[in-house]
Design a protein around this motif. Structure first.
Motif, PDB file in Angstrom:
ATOM      1  N   LYS A  23     -31.187  44.169  60.688  1.00  0.00           N
ATOM      2  CA  LYS A  23     -31.744  43.738  61.978  1.00  0.00           C
ATOM      3  C   LYS A  23     -31.619  44.807  63.060  1.00  0.00           C
ATOM      4  N   TRP A  24     -31.093  45.958  62.715  1.00  0.00           N
ATOM      5  CA  TRP A  24     -30.953  47.040  63.676  1.00  0.00           C
ATOM      6  C   TRP A  24     -32.317  47.682  63.941  1.00  0.00           C
ATOM      7  N   ASN A  25     -32.434  48.342  65.088  1.00  0.00           N
ATOM      8  CA  ASN A  25     -33.692  49.049  65.362  1.00  0.00           C
ATOM      9  C   ASN A  25     -33.820  50.257  64.424  1.00  0.00           C
ATOM     10  N   GLU A  26     -35.009  50.805  64.393  1.00  0.00           N
ATOM     11  CA  GLU A  26     -35.320  51.867  63.429  1.00  0.00           C
ATOM     12  C   GLU A  26     -34.426  53.096  63.575  1.00  0.00           C
ATOM     13  N   SER A  27     -34.152  53.523  64.810  1.00  0.00           N
ATOM     14  CA  SER A  27     -33.336  54.735  64.976  1.00  0.00           C
ATOM     15  C   SER A  27     -31.901  54.498  64.512  1.00  0.00           C
ATOM     16  N   ASN A  28     -31.353  53.299  64.762  1.00  0.00           N
ATOM     17  CA  ASN A  28     -30.002  52.993  64.279  1.00  0.00           C
ATOM     18  C   ASN A  28     -29.971  52.919  62.754  1.00  0.00           C
TER      19      ASN A  28
ATOM     20  N   GLU B 255     -31.922  54.603  60.749  1.00  0.00           N
ATOM     21  CA  GLU B 255     -32.018  55.987  60.273  1.00  0.00           C
ATOM     22  C   GLU B 255     -30.666  56.695  60.379  1.00  0.00           C
ATOM     23  N   MET B 256     -29.978  56.510  61.501  1.00  0.00           N
ATOM     24  CA  MET B 256     -28.655  57.112  61.679  1.00  0.00           C
ATOM     25  C   MET B 256     -27.706  56.600  60.595  1.00  0.00           C
ATOM     26  N   TYR B 257     -27.736  55.293  60.357  1.00  0.00           N
ATOM     27  CA  TYR B 257     -26.871  54.693  59.343  1.00  0.00           C
ATOM     28  C   TYR B 257     -27.166  55.281  57.958  1.00  0.00           C
ATOM     29  N   GLN B 258     -28.439  55.411  57.621  1.00  0.00           N
ATOM     30  CA  GLN B 258     -28.803  55.956  56.307  1.00  0.00           C
ATOM     31  C   GLN B 258     -28.314  57.394  56.155  1.00  0.00           C
ATOM     32  N   GLN B 259     -28.365  58.186  57.220  1.00  0.00           N
ATOM     33  CA  GLN B 259     -27.838  59.553  57.168  1.00  0.00           C
ATOM     34  C   GLN B 259     -26.344  59.546  56.891  1.00  0.00           C
ATOM     35  N   ILE B 260     -25.641  58.645  57.546  1.00  0.00           N
ATOM     36  CA  ILE B 260     -24.189  58.554  57.346  1.00  0.00           C
ATOM     37  C   ILE B 260     -23.893  58.101  55.920  1.00  0.00           C
ATOM     38  N   VAL B 261     -24.630  57.108  55.438  1.00  0.00           N
ATOM     39  CA  VAL B 261     -24.447  56.618  54.064  1.00  0.00           C
ATOM     40  C   VAL B 261     -24.639  57.766  53.065  1.00  0.00           C
ATOM     41  N   LEU B 262     -25.644  58.603  53.294  1.00  0.00           N
ATOM     42  CA  LEU B 262     -25.908  59.733  52.395  1.00  0.00           C
ATOM     43  C   LEU B 262     -24.730  60.702  52.337  1.00  0.00           C
ATOM     44  N   ASN B 263     -23.967  60.785  53.418  1.00  0.00           N
ATOM     45  CA  ASN B 263     -22.834  61.709  53.476  1.00  0.00           C
ATOM     46  C   ASN B 263     -21.490  61.052  53.180  1.00  0.00           C
ATOM     47  N   ALA B 264     -21.495  59.754  52.929  1.00  0.00           N
ATOM     48  CA  ALA B 264     -20.253  59.043  52.608  1.00  0.00           C
ATOM     49  C   ALA B 264     -19.897  59.278  51.141  1.00  0.00           C
ATOM     50  N   ASP B 265     -18.624  59.144  50.841  1.00  0.00           N
ATOM     51  CA  ASP B 265     -18.150  59.335  49.472  1.00  0.00           C
ATOM     52  C   ASP B 265     -18.161  58.040  48.674  1.00  0.00           C
TER      53      ASP B 265
END
Length: 183
Positions: free
Chosen positions: A86-91, A93-103
């Motif tokens: 339910k987050w807006n698109e920019s949030n 996108e930010m979350y997906q970037q963080i997920v990509l860098n999470a272990d």
């Protein structure tokens, strides 16, 4: 301390609506100081539940620090599946970037949001899987972190569990310190 849970206010609870808000850099600086101090003591993992605000800023700090400290790992353990839908698109996108860098990324409940018990279960899970909690929370300004903070204080009475609280006064001191450095 090997594993540290980091939590705190959601961005809207403290009136931050843009990543460019100067308060974000102060909060990140406070988080970085505490994380670095714990790295010196053997910190290996940071756990967050992926909420917007302090937890995502902490994740960004960890990702930055991983360049200098590759042994540092980031785990995102959300309370339920699709917590960001339910987050807006920019949030998102930010979350997906963080997920990509999470272990490590997983959800504690394998279902979408159903009830507040999922949030209590998430808090309990984070406490049981970590050696300490770093929280940005001010007792004078209640918000969603209150539930985790109260649970963690009880938890630390029974377990060897470290509690570190950063309140608004601590953040204000960092602001003043930064202003003196700029002069």
């Amino acid at each position: 301390m090997r594993i540290l849970t980091i939590s705190g206010y959601k961005s809207h609870e403290i009136g931050i609506y843009k990543q460019s808000d100067p308060a974000v850099s102060i909060i990140k600086k406070a988080l970085k100081q505490q994380i670095l101090a714990n790295i010196e003591e053997g910190l290996e993992w940071i756990l967050v539940s992926g909420q917007l605000g302090v937890e995502m800023w902490a994740a960004e700090v960890v990702i930055e620090l991983k360049e200098q400290y590759p042994e540092l790992k980031l785990a995102i353990l959300t309370a339920f599946e699709q917590h960001e839908e339910k987050w807006n698109e920019s949030n998102q996108e930010m979350y997906q970037q963080i997920v990509l860098n999470a272990d490590f990324v997983d959800s504690i409940s394998k279902k979408p949001y159903q009830n507040p018990q999922q949030l209590r279960n998430k808090n309990l899970f984070h406490l049981s899987k970590s050696d300490g909690l770093l929280i940005i929370y001010d007792d004078e300004n209640e918000g969603s972190p209150k539930f985790l903070w109260e649970m963690a204080k009880e938890w630390s009475k029974k377990e060897d569990y470290s509690l570190t609280q950063i309140n608004f006064q601590d953040l204000q001191w960092l602001v003043e310190e930064s202003q003196m450095d700029d002069d």
